[in-house]
Write an enzyme that holds these catalytic residues in place. Structure first.
Site, short mmCIF file in Angstrom:
data_model
loop_
_atom_site.label_atom_id
_atom_site.label_comp_id
_atom_site.label_asym_id
_atom_site.label_seq_id
_atom_site.Cartn_x
_atom_site.Cartn_y
_atom_site.Cartn_z
N ASP A 294 0.85 -1.21 0.00
CA ASP A 294 0.00 0.00 0.00
C ASP A 294 0.88 1.24 0.00
O ASP A 294 0.59 2.24 -0.67
CB ASP A 294 -0.89 -0.01 1.25
N HIS B 100 -6.35 4.80 6.85
CA HIS B 100 -5.51 5.80 6.18
C HIS B 100 -5.64 7.10 6.97
O HIS B 100 -6.70 7.38 7.56
CB HIS B 100 -5.93 5.98 4.72
N CYS C 140 -4.29 4.69 -2.47
CA CYS C 140 -4.72 3.83 -3.56
C CYS C 140 -4.82 4.67 -4.83
O CYS C 140 -5.46 5.72 -4.82
CB CYS C 140 -6.06 3.19 -3.21
P1 HMG Z 1 -8.97 -5.67 -16.46
O1 HMG Z 1 -8.32 -4.72 -17.40
O2 HMG Z 1 -10.45 -5.66 -16.35
O3 HMG Z 1 -8.44 -7.16 -16.67
O4 HMG Z 1 -8.35 -5.40 -15.02
P2 HMG Z 1 -8.63 -8.20 -17.81
O5 HMG Z 1 -8.93 -9.51 -17.17
O6 HMG Z 1 -9.58 -7.68 -18.88
O7 HMG Z 1 -7.16 -8.26 -18.44
C1 HMG Z 1 -6.58 -7.17 -19.12
C2 HMG Z 1 -5.08 -7.38 -19.24
O8 HMG Z 1 -4.49 -7.43 -17.92
C3 HMG Z 1 -4.70 -8.71 -19.89
O9 HMG Z 1 -3.45 -8.51 -20.55
C4 HMG Z 1 -4.47 -9.62 -18.70
O10 HMG Z 1 -3.61 -10.70 -18.98
C5 HMG Z 1 -3.80 -8.66 -17.72
P3 HMG Z 1 -3.36 -8.17 -22.12
O11 HMG Z 1 -4.06 -9.32 -22.79
O12 HMG Z 1 -4.08 -6.87 -22.31
O13 HMG Z 1 -1.89 -8.09 -22.37
N1 HMG Z 1 -4.00 -9.07 -16.33
C6 HMG Z 1 -3.00 -9.25 -15.43
N2 HMG Z 1 -1.67 -9.10 -15.54
C7 HMG Z 1 -0.95 -9.37 -14.43
N3 HMG Z 1 -1.48 -9.77 -13.26
C8 HMG Z 1 -2.82 -9.91 -13.13
C9 HMG Z 1 -3.63 -9.64 -14.25
N4 HMG Z 1 -4.96 -9.69 -14.46
C10 HMG Z 1 -5.17 -9.34 -15.73
N5 HMG Z 1 -3.34 -10.30 -11.97
C11 HMG Z 1 -7.68 -6.15 -12.84
C12 HMG Z 1 -8.78 -6.14 -13.89
C13 HMG Z 1 -8.30 -6.72 -11.57
C14 HMG Z 1 -6.55 -7.03 -13.32
C15 HMG Z 1 -7.17 -4.70 -12.65
O14 HMG Z 1 -8.26 -3.88 -12.42
C16 HMG Z 1 -6.20 -4.58 -11.50
O15 HMG Z 1 -5.11 -5.11 -11.54
N6 HMG Z 1 -6.60 -3.84 -10.45
C17 HMG Z 1 -5.79 -3.68 -9.24
C18 HMG Z 1 -5.88 -2.27 -8.74
C19 HMG Z 1 -5.05 -2.16 -7.48
O16 HMG Z 1 -4.06 -2.84 -7.29
N7 HMG Z 1 -5.46 -1.23 -6.58
C20 HMG Z 1 -4.74 -0.99 -5.36
C21 HMG Z 1 -4.85 -2.10 -4.37
S1 HMG Z 1 -6.37 -2.08 -3.45
C22 HMG Z 1 -6.08 -0.92 -2.20
O17 HMG Z 1 -5.10 -0.22 -2.18
C23 HMG Z 1 -7.05 -0.86 -1.04
C24 HMG Z 1 -6.50 -1.55 0.22
O18 HMG Z 1 -5.26 -0.97 0.64
C25 HMG Z 1 -7.51 -1.42 1.39
C26 HMG Z 1 -7.99 0.02 1.59
O19 HMG Z 1 -7.18 0.92 1.81
O20 HMG Z 1 -9.21 0.19 1.48
C27 HMG Z 1 -6.27 -3.05 -0.02
MG MG Z 2 -5.10 0.87 1.81
#
Ligand code: HMG
Ligand code: MG
Length: 312
Positions: free
Chosen positions: A17, A210, A241
């Site tokens: 994070d 946060h 985030c």
């Molecule tokens: P999408 O674009 O809808 O995914 O993203 P998709 O399934 O259509 O795939 C698109 C492309 O991404 C494809 O590649 C997949 O292979 C690739 P392409 O064919 O275009 O070359 N792909 C991946 N590559 C690597 N690793 C993967 C993966 N999945 C698909 N796992 C997705 C959907 C969920 C992947 C995207 O939205 C994403 O990665 N989101 C993450 C966002 C994130 O990390 N946010 C921060 C963390 S959460 C947070 O901070 C909150 C927390 O701290 C708690 C709080 O504070 O509340 C936890």
């Molecule tokens: Mg967080």
């Protein structure tokens, strides 16, 4: 104030994070050294990265390399964020033993963050969690926007309860309740926790504050008073985030440990060594670390550690 909690588990989220929102690229080895130093400071759960799309969160693109290179301490758990089966497969490939799945209490945030509705995220978890458990992994859950959403505003506590309960039902050992944009205040926190505790034991809950509006420590006290014993925090107070506009750092681990030390609550974390860990990552950033305790140390306005930690 009545607090009967004697010890607290701290989940260090700085390497994930903390770093996911930074603009500068941080070398993989610096992340590995940071994680190692956090373990040396006594942290027993250190979130090491996120196996998310590198297009969505470029800072986490090297998480597999980071994970592989950490000199693993057998007493430390190194969870990583996994959003889908692709992330899980990447995690299995490098021998990850513990993952965190994440969803939200508000639809708009979930859509922006993982491009799924809340129900779609659970359809996804219905595949990810059994496979992860089958691989012998531990699975933690996160509920974001539990105290307010950057797109929808207020979030009903009933909605938070519903999502927390669903995460426990799919197989999470613990659910972290997130104040993603740092809007929560102590009585609100106690209201949400009070509702959760009607059906969920405190041991299965964690709080993830946060500090955007400076209420994280006050909210922690409020949660401690309700018997919560697990808190997420980020060394130096890094964090935010990329899909939560306006969100700033997590509660700083140093600030949390200073508070706990001062109250005689055991955490197992050595504040001085924690400051050393933050000083490993600080030179790679394009801004000072926001944590208050750390800033006080830097200004030399006070000793580097608490009374108990300085007596050596
Ligand atoms: P999408 O674009 O809808 O995914 O993203 P998709 O399934 O259509 O795939 C698109 C492309 O991404 C494809 O590649 C997949 O292979 C690739 P392409 O064919 O275009 O070359 N792909 C991946 N590559 C690597 N690793 C993967 C993966 N999945 C698909 N796992 C997705 C959907 C969920 C992947 C995207 O939205 C994403 O990665 N989101 C993450 C966002 C994130 O990390 N946010 C921060 C963390 S959460 C947070 O901070 C909150 C927390 O701290 C708690 C709080 O504070 O509340 C936890
Ligand atoms: Mg967080």
């Amino acid at each position: 104030m009545k607090i009967s909690v004697e010890s607290v588990k701290v989940v260090e989220v700085g390497p994930r994070d903390g770093l996911q929102n930074e603009k500068v690229t941080i070398p993989t080895q610096a992340k590995v050294d940071y994680i190692t130093a956090l373990g040396d400071a006594g942290l027993r759960v250190i979130e090491a990265g996120a196996f998310v799309s590198p297009k969505w969160v470029p800072q986490m693109a090297d998480s597999a390399d980071v994970y592989r290179d950490i000199p693993k301490d057998p007493g430390v758990e190194y969870p990583v964020l996994v959003p889908n089966m692709k992330g899980l497969e990447r995690a299995i490939e490098v021998g990850v033993k513990s993952i965190a799945i994440f969803t939200a209490a508000s639809e708009s945030f979930n859509k922006r963050n993982i491009n799924m509705s809340i129900d779609e995220s659970f359809e996804n978890f219905a595949q990810v969690v059994p496979r992860a458990l089958g691989e012998g992994m531990r699975v933690r859950g996160y509920v974001s926007t539990a105290f307010g959403c950057p797109y929808e505003g207020e979030v009903a506590p009933e909605r938070v309860l519903e999502v927390v309960a669903r995460l426990l039902d799919v197989g999470c050992y613990e659910v972290s309740v997130g104040d993603t944009i740092g809007v929560g205040t102590p009585m609100q926190v106690q209201g949400v926790i009070g509702m959760l505790l009607q059906v969920i034991p405190p041991k299965r809950l964690a709080m993830h504050f946060h500090d955007t509006r400076g209420t994280a420590l006050a909210n922690t006290l409020a949660a401690l008073e309700m018997g919560i014993t697990t808190f997420d925090s980020s060394a130096g107070g890094l964090g935010g985030c990329p899909y939560a506009p306006g969100a700033s750092g997590n509660m700083a681990t140093e600030d949390l440990i200073y508070l706990l030390d001062g109250m005689g609550i055991e955490s197992g974390v050595d504040l001085k060594r924690l400051v050393d860990a933050s000083s490993i990552i600080a030179p790679y950033l394009d801004h000072p670390l926001p944590g208050r305790y750390l800033q006080a140390c830097t200004r030399r306005a006070m000793p580097v550690a608490t009374r108990s930690a300085t007596v050596q």
